[in-house]
Design a protein around this motif. Structure first.
Motif, mmCIF file in Angstrom:
data_model
loop_
_atom_site.group_PDB
_atom_site.id
_atom_site.type_symbol
_atom_site.label_atom_id
_atom_site.label_comp_id
_atom_site.label_asym_id
_atom_site.label_seq_id
_atom_site.Cartn_x
_atom_site.Cartn_y
_atom_site.Cartn_z
ATOM 1 N N THR A 263 0.823 -1.209 0.000
ATOM 2 C CA THR A 263 0.000 0.000 0.000
ATOM 3 C C THR A 263 0.857 1.258 0.000
ATOM 4 O O THR A 263 2.054 1.227 0.284
ATOM 5 C CB THR A 263 -0.944 0.018 1.214
ATOM 6 O OG1 THR A 263 -0.174 -0.128 2.411
ATOM 7 C CG2 THR A 263 -1.960 -1.109 1.128
ATOM 8 N N ARG B 44 -4.083 3.492 -0.082
ATOM 9 C CA ARG B 44 -4.794 3.497 1.200
ATOM 10 C C ARG B 44 -5.061 4.941 1.606
ATOM 11 O O ARG B 44 -4.652 5.888 0.937
ATOM 12 C CB ARG B 44 -3.974 2.791 2.281
ATOM 13 C CG ARG B 44 -2.648 3.477 2.571
ATOM 14 C CD ARG B 44 -2.010 2.982 3.851
ATOM 15 N NE ARG B 44 -0.664 3.501 4.057
ATOM 16 C CZ ARG B 44 -0.375 4.679 4.584
ATOM 17 N NH1 ARG B 44 -1.348 5.482 4.976
ATOM 18 N NH2 ARG B 44 0.888 5.070 4.732
ATOM 19 N N TYR C 118 -5.486 3.423 8.342
ATOM 20 C CA TYR C 118 -5.412 2.090 7.748
ATOM 21 C C TYR C 118 -6.770 1.382 7.798
ATOM 22 O O TYR C 118 -7.635 1.723 8.613
ATOM 23 C CB TYR C 118 -4.355 1.263 8.466
ATOM 24 C CG TYR C 118 -2.965 1.455 7.908
ATOM 25 C CD1 TYR C 118 -2.444 0.574 6.964
ATOM 26 C CD2 TYR C 118 -2.177 2.528 8.305
ATOM 27 C CE1 TYR C 118 -1.172 0.743 6.451
ATOM 28 C CE2 TYR C 118 -0.899 2.721 7.796
ATOM 29 C CZ TYR C 118 -0.399 1.820 6.862
ATOM 30 O OH TYR C 118 0.858 1.995 6.336
ATOM 31 N N PRO C 119 -6.961 0.370 6.917
ATOM 32 C CA PRO C 119 -8.271 -0.290 6.792
ATOM 33 C C PRO C 119 -8.832 -0.831 8.090
ATOM 34 O O PRO C 119 -10.038 -0.740 8.340
ATOM 35 C CB PRO C 119 -7.994 -1.427 5.796
ATOM 36 C CG PRO C 119 -6.845 -0.946 4.981
ATOM 37 C CD PRO C 119 -5.991 -0.140 5.918
ATOM 38 N N LEU D 72 -9.554 0.203 2.092
ATOM 39 C CA LEU D 72 -8.568 0.976 1.351
ATOM 40 C C LEU D 72 -9.257 2.120 0.619
ATOM 41 O O LEU D 72 -10.484 2.246 0.636
ATOM 42 C CB LEU D 72 -7.823 0.074 0.367
ATOM 43 C CG LEU D 72 -6.940 -1.005 1.005
ATOM 44 C CD1 LEU D 72 -6.437 -1.987 -0.041
ATOM 45 C CD2 LEU D 72 -5.769 -0.381 1.761
#
Length: 714
Positions: A57, A357, A361-362, A389
């Protein structure tokens, strides 16, 4: 003498087997070179694939250098500059928005704010610039421009303003998707004379670690990392990684760890210092991956290893960090970002897929509570895809920075409601409470010494003599603790002394007040481990009363003869900061003569943080709307160790000088393991009362277990 080769081989074998490593073994891994390094890289790469698959990412960002003034003097830094080398102390709001808008048009989704530490404390010109525009501090100004970026461009602010206090981060959480501070090193030696951090008060490791820790207590997605090659030993470098791992495990808030290589720069004190070799840097990244585990997001900046940056993938990173198609890296202006097309090509050449991303963060973006503040949830949601993302090729749009819609929900559970004993923990317990088992003080509880009976009896007798002669304020902590442990004849004697002191001070009259508790919501994400009151908004037992329902209860209480209502609630992520003011107005509109005892210190912190005002201003406004007194609830535990274990994010706010405006009560809760110093610490309130507080009462409350985290979690 240690056999380093043997230690390295053993550490590699244990790493391959997934065994936990100690400091000696981590130090050995950092020394890997040649064939041993290749083995180390293979282990690290396998761990990265286990945690993240073949996805790498990056964040498409703009770099906003809000101010290059700084009170620190780091010997390798070219970012910080004196006022004479700058056109003005700070970027103007218009300049900030222009940078963000240029990024928005190129599809950037992150606005990275980097700035020097508290320049107003070193430079009068910075102080004057802020004051002329109505700001008390650099952080106040940062908050203001972050809001403008959200509302005028839709980019998500990621804030790197240096060392911050708990209160400052509480305010900034509401205007950012994430924050960060590089630990750089955990070695205090590097802050000594001759070291790279000498003369930089904000680079003291303990100070920076406290900022990282406080971010965890506030559930802020946080970025940190180490700087490789600034004079630290391999052992100190290993200890720095382990220090990050420790705080990350406690609070689960460290969203990424950056391993950054030192680059010598002209015109700095360290211009001739050696840079880490590629092998040394790769060994550090790979060791960090092994120590931090497969799921940690590990980043190394590609522009500082160009043209060899693809090799960093072999060491176990899963993220390239922020890469900008618009702005330079103002910290390393000599090192341009790689073109995004080249970054994608080189990533693919090693068998990985490059994905964009967000600044958050996810794993945090997809679980906004407790990680994303209410006002930031909509800006984050607009840019987040189903997998957490960034939405591919999406161009951000201006987004209102406003509180989310509140879902009013009446209380349907009875006042005697308690979860059944086999209910277990809520599914997001680790996110909300952190990891109980990673708290050092938890492990220490079992081994803390108890007073021997003979010594305990002597301490009790000495304490009672002081108390009976009116010298209770002269009790030592040990004597106060002994009184808390008194039983049998000693307890009877203690009660007689206390009763005599009460009679001497106030006579035999016992008072009470007819009141009603009105808890307007039980939705809360603070993370107190002794609490069975807090619920998630989605829980069947949760409730959030409307203003009319609160006023109805106050009116009903008045009809029954109550002269006071006590108003408190959980820290609901969606309730606006001015909701506290509106509660006061609603009650006073219905029952103008009733006394309002309301808002715990944590609610004062919450309301002032959401509104971006000081505690003093918040309390002044509350008083203007009808507040009579404040409770000290949420200051149940004044011993630092126990409080941080059991409450995660609570401060001993009752001792804060901003409670100047109100009389308050300070409950003493016993909902935690015995034989601790905290009752004595709480009892010391009377020693600071004349200077800081107007304490009206000091209730003692028994702890209740029921469905509390500390009980259900063992």
């Amino acid at each position: 003498m240690r056999d380093i080769g043997h230690q390295l081989r053993r550490a590699l074998a244990r790493s391959r087997a997934g065994s936990p490593l100690v400091l000696d073994e981590a130090e050995a891994l950092l020394s890997a070179r040649g064939e041993d390094l290749e083995h180390l890289l293979e282990i690290a790469g396998r761990l990265r694939d286990l945690g993240h698959g073949r996805t790498i990412t990056y964040s498409r960002k703009v770099f906003v250098p809000l101010t290059m003034l700084c009170r620190d003097h780091c010997h390798y830094c070219t970012f910080a500059k004196p006022p004479a080398k700058l056109d003005r102390p700070f970027l103007t709001p218009e300049e900030v928005v222009a940078i963000a808008e240029a990024g928005r048009r190129r599809g950037c989704k992150e606005a990275l704010f980097t700035l020097g530490d508290r320049p107003e404390e070193r430079y009068p010109i910075a102080r004057a610039w802020l004051a002329e525009r109505g700001y008390d501090s650099t952080l106040d100004y940062l908050r203001s421009v972050a809001i403008r970026v959200i509302e005028e461009t839709g980019l998500l602010p990621h804030l790197n303003p240096g060392v911050m206090s708990w209160e400052e981060m509480a305010r900034l959480k509401h205007v950012s998707a994430s924050m960060g501070i590089m630990l750089e090193t955990s070695s205090p030696r590097l802050s000594e004379r001759g070291g790279p951090h000498f003369g930089s008060p904000d680079k003291v490791p303990a100070v920076r670690l406290r900022t990282i820790e406080d971010a965890g207590r506030l559930s802020i997605p946080f970025t940190t990392g180490i700087l490789v090659g600034i004079g630290e030993t391999l052992r100190e470098r290993a200890a720095s990684i382990l220090a990050i791992r420790e705080v990350a495990r406690r609070h689960r808030h460290v969203q990424e760890v950056i391993v950054q290589n030192f680059r010598a720069k002209p015109s700095t004190a360290m211009r001739d210092a050696p840079e880490p070799s590629q092998e040394e840097f790769l060994a550090t990244i790979a060791t960090a991956r092994i120590l931090l585990g497969p799921h940690m997001n590990l980043q190394a900046p590609p522009n500082l290893s160009d043209p060899d940056y693809p090799r960093l993938l072999d060491a176990g990173i899963n993220d390239w960090g922020g890469v900008s198609p618009v702005t330079i890296d103002h910290v390393n202006p000599e090192a341009p970002w790689p073109a995004l097309s080249a970054l994608e090509r080189h990533t693919a050449a090693r068998g990985f897929t490059l994905r964009e991303r967000l600044a958050v963060y996810p794993e945090y973006a997809t679980k906004p509570d407790p990680w994303i503040a209410g006002r930031m949830q909509e800006p984050v949601r607009r840019l987040t895809g189903p997998d957490g993302l960034a939405v591919d090729a999406q161009v951000p749009e201006p987004t209102p920075w406003q509180e989310p819609e509140v879902r009013w929900k009446p209380r349907t559970i009875s006042l005697t409601f308690a979860k059944r004993q086999d209910a277990g923990l809520r599914e997001d317990a680790d996110d909300v409470y952190g990891d109980f088992n990673e708290l050092r003080v938890t492990k220490d509880w079992a081994t803390r010494p108890r007073l021997e009976p003979e010594r305990l009896e002597a301490e009790v007798r000495a304490a009672l003599r002081k108390a009976a002669s009116g010298r209770g304020s002269a009790l030592s902590d040990e004597q106060a603790l002994a009184l808390f442990q008194a039983d049998g004849d000693a307890l009877e004697a203690l009660c007689r002394v206390a009763d005599d002191l009460r009679r001497e001070r106030v006579g035999d009259e016992v008072t009470y007040v007819v009141n009603r508790n009105i808890n307007f919501t039980n939705v809360c994400y603070t993370g107190c481990r002794f609490c069975a009151f807090a619920q998630r908004e989605v829980d069947a037992e949760s409730y959030t009363l409307s203003l009319d329902e609160v006023a109805d209860r106050a009116e009903e209480a008045r009809a029954y003869g109550a002269t006071e209502v006590c108003i408190q609630g959980g820290l609901h992520p969606s309730l606006p900061g001015d909701f506290y003011f509106r509660i006061l107005e609603a009650i006073k509109a219905r029952t103008p003569d009733i006394h309002i005892h309301a808002f715990s210190p944590m609610e004062v912190v919450n309301g002032s943080a959401r509104l971006g005002i000081s505690f003093r201003e918040f309390l002044q406004e509350c008083r203007a709307r009808g507040l009579g007194t404040i409770p000290g609830t949420a200051a149940e535990i004044l011993d630092d160790d126990v409080r941080w274990v059991l409450t995660k994010g609570k401060l001993p706010f009752v001792l804060h000088d901003h409670v100047w405006a109100r009389r308050c009560a300070s409950p003493l809760g016993r909902s935690h393991p015995p034989d601790r110093r905290d009752p004595a610490a709480h009892g010391r309130l009377h020693r600071v009362r004349p200077a800081a507080l107007r304490l009206a009462e000091l209730p003692a409350l028994p702890g209740r277990q029921g469905a509390a985290r500390a009980h259900l979690g063992g």
